[in-house]
Design an enzyme around this catalytic site. Structure first.
Site, PDB file in Angstrom:
ATOM      1  N   SER A 302       3.326   2.338  -1.641  1.00 52.65           N
ATOM      2  CA  SER A 302       4.095   2.881  -2.742  1.00 52.65           C
ATOM      3  C   SER A 302       3.262   3.799  -3.641  1.00 52.65           C
ATOM      4  CB  SER A 302       4.706   1.712  -3.530  1.00 52.65           C
ATOM      5  OG  SER A 302       5.640   2.174  -4.467  1.00 52.65           O
ATOM      6  N   ASP A 313      -3.125  16.378  -0.139  1.00 49.68           N
ATOM      7  CA  ASP A 313      -2.458  17.675  -0.011  1.00 49.68           C
ATOM      8  C   ASP A 313      -3.152  18.768  -0.816  1.00 49.68           C
ATOM      9  OD1 ASP A 313      -0.656  16.507   1.662  1.00 49.68           O
ATOM     10  OD2 ASP A 313       1.106  16.782   0.376  1.00 49.68           O
ATOM     11  N   LYS A 327       5.578   2.643   2.421  1.00 45.92           N
ATOM     12  CA  LYS A 327       6.724   2.380   1.540  1.00 45.92           C
ATOM     13  C   LYS A 327       6.931   3.610   0.662  1.00 45.92           C
ATOM     14  CE  LYS A 327       8.626  -0.531  -2.092  1.00 45.92           C
ATOM     15  NZ  LYS A 327       8.957   0.642  -2.935  1.00 45.92           N
TER      16      LYS A 327
END
Length: 435
Positions: A302, A313, A327
């Site tokens: 999460s 990224d 998740k």
């Protein structure tokens, strides 16, 4: 049949009333989707008749009397259980427990759990809690609680059974790696979770461990970074998100923002307009761009995956370890008017590059399995400087073999992944210096 028709009429009326009432009771009111508002949308009358008929049959024919309130509560639980593993109907105690967990203090064992094949699966134990001290590991399957099988229990029912008064004991029957079941006895405690911990690994190289994402975690991270940078000699940082089950979305955004000065951090997409959110970094970066390695594993879930995905990224950190839990769904807690609440999945997370975390997780840049570092004494050997009558070096500097007495074990000595992360940071700094 008169009772059935009366109840059917009540259910049809309920279908029109429930939506707006729930929206008014939420802390962040959500508009009802257009298709739910349209009066032209036909009600599933056959299914409603079946529902009422089943309820009436249970009321009249079940071996023991069951009151209507119990039947309706069970029906509500069934609606939520049939959606996904993270949506749930929270009764008052469970609702309070959820609020306590995100604030950083709660009673119980200290494990984040999910559901798999009807069993309770450990997502991760929380540091310095009864579960962690007892050796519970991410991936363990809990098959019995105090001798009672968990098969058939909802995840909230299982959590309620594991909670209890501090000082009381509980026995979990656990299966690990398809092995034989074994029992673990734990003593419940008031779990106070310090979400951020730091230490120095080597001069100039720091370690920051996040155990959970609580409402104040972002502020704690910034304070710790300011302390680490106070002398201006920080060369590298290891951010450890292993076995971090996640927590508050805003905390994840604030933590990622502590290491970025611009760009998108995460965005969410769902059916409702207010479930489509975008979070971007501010222009403050208390980490001052120091080289970073982020450690992840299968217990990172999460909010941990949001942070790791954003830093990956943006090329801000090297992600090391093993694949995360996966998740990538957003749960919104919608309070009801009777001290209860719905925990409802309302959206999915996406990394800045548009990758969905759900059921995929974050793949590390460098895959490193966990292992223990051991010193090979045979490698010590002898050197030329140890030999009698050796020729001297013209500089006058000689380095004979020195066998140091064993000292206190450092964190990186026992943790292979952390050891590799530290070595990588040192390598990055050497490359920078020579570049």
């Amino acid at each position: 049949m008169t009772a059935v028709r009366t109840m059917l009429a009540a259910c049809i009326s309920l279908a029109f009333v429930v939506g707006p009432v729930l929206a008014q009771e939420t802390t962040a009111p959500a508009p009802v989707p257009a298709q739910a508002q349209s009066p032209a949308a036909p009600l599933p009358l056959n299914e409603l008749r079946t529902f009422v008929e089943v309820m009436e049959r249970i009321r009249t024919a079940y071996v023991e009397p069951v009151d209507d309130a119990t039947l309706l509560e069970n029906a509500i639980r069934g609606m939520l259980d049939g959606l996904d593993p993270h949506s749930a109907y929270l009764e008052p105690e469970a609702f309070r427990g959820l609020q306590d967990a995100t604030s950083g203090q709660f009673g119980g064992l200290g494990i984040e759990v999910g559901q798999e094949d009807g069993f309770i699966k450990v997502i991760s134990p929380i540091d310095d809690t009864p579960a962690a001290r007892a050796g519970i590991e991410a991936g363990d399957l809990i098959v019995k609680i105090d001798g009672e099988p968990v098969k058939g229990l909802t995840i909230m029912d299982a959590v309620e059974k594991m909670r209890g008064e501090p000082g009381t004991t509980i026995t979990l029957t656990v299966i690990r790696d398809d092995g034989r079941p074994f029992e673990v006895e734990l003593e419940r405690a008031v779990v106070k979770v310090a979400s951020v911990r730091t230490e120095q690994l080597d001069p100039g190289y720091a370690y920051m461990r996040l155990t959970q994402f609580q409402v104040n975690t972002g502020d704690e991270v910034r304070r710790e970074l300011e302390k680490l940078n106070a002398d201006g000699d920080l060369k590298g940082l290891v951010l450890d998100l292993r076995n971090n089950p996640g927590g508050v979305l805003q905390a994840a955004v604030e933590v990622a923002d502590s290491f970025l000065d611009s760009g998108l951090i995460v965005y969410t997409q769902g059916r409702l307009s207010n479930s489509e959110l975008r979070f971007s970094a501010t222009n403050t970066d208390p980490s001052i761009g120091v080289p970073m390695v982020v450690l992840i594993n299968g217990g990172s879930a999460s909010a941990s995956e949001i942070v790791a995905g954003a830093l990956q990224d943006h090329g801000r950190a090297v992600i090391m370890g093993t694949n995360t839990f996966g998740k990538g769904s957003v749960q919104t807690v919608l309070p009801l008017n009777n001290d209860r609440a719905l925990k409802l999945t309302t959206a999915l997370y996406y990394t800045p590059d548009g990758r969905s975390i759900q059921a995929q997780g974050i793949e590390p840049d460098i895959k490193v399995e966990q292992a223990r570092v051991t010193r090979d004494e045979a490698e010590m050997g002898f050197r030329e400087a140890d030999l009698a009558g050796h020729l001297s070096n013209e500089t006058g500097v000689e380095r004979p073999t020195v066998r140091k007495p064993a000292g206190p074990e450092r964190s990186q000595d026992a943790d292979y992944q952390l050891n590799q992360a530290l070595n990588l940071l040192k390598g990055l700094n050497i490359s920078r210096a020579r570049g």
